[in-house]
Write an enzyme that holds these catalytic residues in place. Structure first.
Site, PDB file in Angstrom:
ATOM      1  CB  ALA A 446     -47.223  72.584 -31.237  1.00 53.80           C
ATOM      2  N   PRO A 449     -51.754  70.471 -24.104  1.00 52.84           N
ATOM      3  CG  PRO A 449     -53.620  70.899 -22.763  1.00 52.84           C
ATOM      4  CD  PRO A 449     -52.802  71.484 -23.870  1.00 52.84           C
ATOM      5  N   GLY A 450     -52.785  68.109 -25.118  1.00 53.80           N
ATOM      6  CA  GLY A 450     -53.222  66.873 -25.745  1.00 53.80           C
ATOM      7  C   GLY A 450     -54.693  66.767 -26.095  1.00 53.80           C
ATOM      8  CE  LYS A 452     -56.674  72.196 -31.255  1.00 48.54           C
ATOM      9  NZ  LYS A 452     -56.143  72.747 -29.975  1.00 48.54           N
ATOM     10  CB  CYS A 571     -56.437  79.703 -30.003  1.00 42.39           C
ATOM     11  SG  CYS A 571     -55.001  79.896 -28.950  1.00 42.39           S
TER      12      CYS A 571
END
Ligand code: SAM
Length: 704
Positions: A446, A449-450, A452, A571
């Site tokens: 998942a 917006p990238g 990680k 989170c």
């Protein structure tokens, strides 16, 4: 106001090995703080840094190095001990490592002496403007900042909200004054007359101002100032530690009733819980007045912390708790369901600290993209542009904390060139825990917006392959934009429901499941969570998370020569989205085991919660809290996946729904409707994102 005070973030140092119990303020302590602050006039809008500072002082004093430990300026997110291995893999900059490890002045010694940042920043601004540089970016910032409003991190939720691009007129004005472009959102607390539990750090603003001399910060004086601040912080730490010792001593000798924390009588007479009629009247009058709620909360905390001693005769503990929870909801603006859910996670005083911390923005942090830049060079380039920053802490070699900036951090040439990602410090943690290696095959289940994904690409040095999956097609745009901007060449973006893995593709060396969640860890960035989350949302989310985690486990290659790991993160701070999901996975997949995350700070996960017992290994997971670690609330669990034996498969099929299961697990049959609803919800969201008309929920439900 001093440079750092402008972006004050509460507390600095880490609570390495914090266990959630350490240093919790006693009732006595709270009372004392309150008295202090009241003496000082009950000043408004002070930050809830106190407890952090006290805990730090205590921990660091115990460790015998209080000096390092209490950087009162609130200028860092945790500086936890770093693992050598992580250091090596996260940063290729050996010189920098040396400086960091020597610890002399956090890596900045070798910059030019006598360099006046303000002057240089001014001239750079002019240059940029002339060239159509920075000015020309502002109009397009949205595009570059990638987002989607419900993004969990990066440029979306946090930092970019902090950026004030200002109008042209402001620009001119600001140029004169060397503008601060990085501004915190005005919190509700700032409009309120006083804190619930005022703390001794309430005078910290003055302290900071004193510390911040007026002259320009130059490369030459930065180090000296930093040392002076450290020295002052050490003195403060000693004072705090002494105060703590005194408080503890006093609590050993039952205090007289009129002691600060005894049954003191506040202005307004002896405290009484309101009767049902009084509460009704209060409601009719449009709710209680702020000062009434504040006092009532303070009193309830004091009484609940020593119930036998302070409670009024005939009143039960649950009455005080109910009153306190209701007041928390109205004071901080939560719906009652969520305020209760979050309140239950902590001891009474700590709960207040948590709610207070949610009113304060977290530090603005960036992650150096080591595919394109070295941290030292990036820091120098940004300093030259008038950005005041420093390394986040020893636990990361790529993070920088931004204190203030005269340029929009999401639109500098370095940002646009992909030298860094605006990213919350907590978002580094799951990637550090997963530790992807060069040449591996990795799934980010998942990923938009990238933040990680791109971090993993850097750790893998652009080798191997990362499948960056994201259900929401609209969000793959920001993901792709970031992948390109940061120069990641080993990423394949795809868009499936994560629950379709491993059918779509399997056999990964490592999988990251940074799961969709309620966002209760990022309330300071997205206050809408306070009111828009219902019990139903948590039910749906934890179902989805349980489904996703099983698919993530099954996507891992157990025979991987280098890996075989899964990291699950959220989170959110709720147990149903974290420990309950992990416990469920352990029961459903006997071929996985929890392993240490390798993160050296963070609070161990709950082994039991509200009468439910989880697998004891769940304590290997790590929780991160805004009020303890000065980062977004976060959760990280790391699993090692082993080969599935026939015996294990049978075991998993027979797995009885244990004690915890009754409350937290789901039964596929009984909950089919919920699962369908959750799928329906996802479909609705995806249609909405595509701009298609979506049927109203009630109709959809009845049709189903
Ligand atoms: C917490 S965010 C991921 C943040 C991302 N890892 C990062 O660091 O930038 C969770 C993401 O999961 C996506 N999502 C929700 N349901 C999903 C599903 N069933 N399969 C895959 N992704 C899903 C959401 O659209 C959202 O982008």
């Amino acid at each position: 106001m001093g440079r750092r005070a402008k972006n004050k973030q509460g507390n600095p140092e880490p609570f390495a090995e914090a266990n959630g119990q350490a240093g919790r303020p006693s009732a006595k302590k709270l009372g004392k703080r309150k008295a202090n602050a009241d003496d000082a006039g009950g000043a408004a809008s002070k930050r809830p840094t106190k407890k952090l500072k006290e805990q730090e002082a205590k921990l660091e004093t115990q460790k015998g190095h209080a000096k390092k430990g209490n950087e009162k300026k609130g200028r860092t997110v945790p500086k936890a001990p770093v693992k050598k291995k992580q250091e090596e893999s996260e940063d290729e900059d050996e010189d920098e490592d040396e400086v960091m490890e020597s610890g002399s002045s956090e890596g900045w010694e070798n910059v030019d002496d006598g360099y006046d940042v303000k002057t240089e920043a001014r001239s750079l601004f002019r240059d940029s403007d002339e060239e159509g540089g920075l000015e020309s970016f502002t109009g397009d910032l949205d595009e570059f900042n990638v987002e989607d409003e419900d993004d969990e991190n990066e440029s979306l939720r946090g930092p970019v909200q902090e950026l004030d691009l200002g109008s042209d007129e402001e620009e001119e004005e600001e140029e004169e004054a060397v503008p601060v472009r990085l501004k915190g959102k005005k919190s509700k607390q700032q409009e309120r007359p006083a804190k619930i539990i005022p703390t001794g750090s309430d005078d910290s603003e003055t302290d900071e101002d004193e510390n911040d001399e007026d002259g320009p910060i130059t490369m030459a004086n930065m180090e000296a100032r930093s040392r002076a601040m450290d020295a002052k912080a050490a003195r403060d730490a000693e004072l705090d530690a002494e105060e703590m010792r005194q408080a503890e001593l006093a609590s050993d000798h039952e205090p007289p009733e009129d002691d600060m924390d005894g049954a003191e009588v506040e202005e307004g007479g002896e405290f009484q819980l309101p009767t049902a009629e009084e509460r009704e009247e209060e409601k009719k009058a449009g709710g209680p007045q702020v000062h009434v709620v504040q006092r009532r909360m303070r009193e309830c905390v004091r009484i609940l912390n020593n119930f036998r001693k302070h409670a009024a005769k005939g009143r039960s503990r649950s009455e005080y708790v109910a009153q306190l929870m209701s007041d928390i909801a109205s004071y901080y603006g939560y719906n009652e369901f969520l305020s209760e859910k979050l309140f239950q996670l902590f001891p009474v005083s700590e709960a207040i600290e948590f709610f207070e911390a949610n009113e304060v923005p977290r530090p603005v942090t960036i992650r150096t993209n080591t595919l394109r830049a070295r941290r030292r060079d990036l820091a120098q380039a940004l300093i030259n542009r008038g950005v005041n920053l420093e390394p986040i802490g020893k636990w990361t070699n790529v993070g920088l904390q931004v204190f203030e900036s005269s340029v929009p951090i999401g639109a500098t040439p370095e940002y646009l060139a992909g030298h860094y990602m605006l990213q919350a410090a907590s978002s580094f943690l799951p990637v550090i825990a997963l530790g992807p290696q060069p040449g591996e095959r990795v799934l980010d289940m998942a990923s938009a917006p990238g933040g990680k994904t791109t971090h993993m690409a850097a750790l893998m040095q652009n080798t191997g392959v990362i499948f960056a999956n994201e259900l929401n097609k609209a969000r793959t745009k920001s993901l792709t934009a970031n992948v390109h901007r940061l120069g990641c060449k080993n990423v394949v973006v795809c868009s499936y429901d994560g629950r379709e893995f491993p059918k779509v593709m399997g056999g990964f060396d490592r999988v990251l499941l940074d799961a969709p969640c309620s966002g209760t860890g990022v309330i300071s960035k997205d206050a809408s969570v306070k009111t828009n989350k219902t019990e139903r949302d948590f039910t749906l989310l934890s179902h989805l998370q349980k489904q996703l985690i099983l698919c993530a486990i099954d996507s891992v290659q157990p025979d991987s020569k280098t890996g075989g790991y899964l990291v699950y993160s959220t989170c959110s701070v709720t147990v149903d989205e974290n420990e309950a999901v992990v416990d469920y996975a352990l029961r459903k997949r006997p071929n996985v085991k929890l392993v240490e995350t390798g993160l050296e700070f963070g609070v161990p996960g709950f082994k039991s919660y509200r009468g439910k017992t989880f697998d004891p290994r769940v304590s290997m997971t790590r929780r991160f809290y805004p009020h303890v670690h000065n980062m977004d609330g976060f959760f990280v669990a790391k699993f090692k996946v082993e080969r599935r034996t026939k015996k294990a498969a049978a075991q998993s099929a027979d797995e009885p729904e244990g004690e915890a299961a009754s409350a937290f697990a789901f039964d596929d049959e009984a909950d089919k409707a919920i699962i369908e609803e959750s799928k329906e919800e996802l479909k609705r969201k995806s249609m909405k994102a595509k701009g298609l008309r979506v049927r109203a929920r009630a109709k959809a439900a009845s049709a189903a």
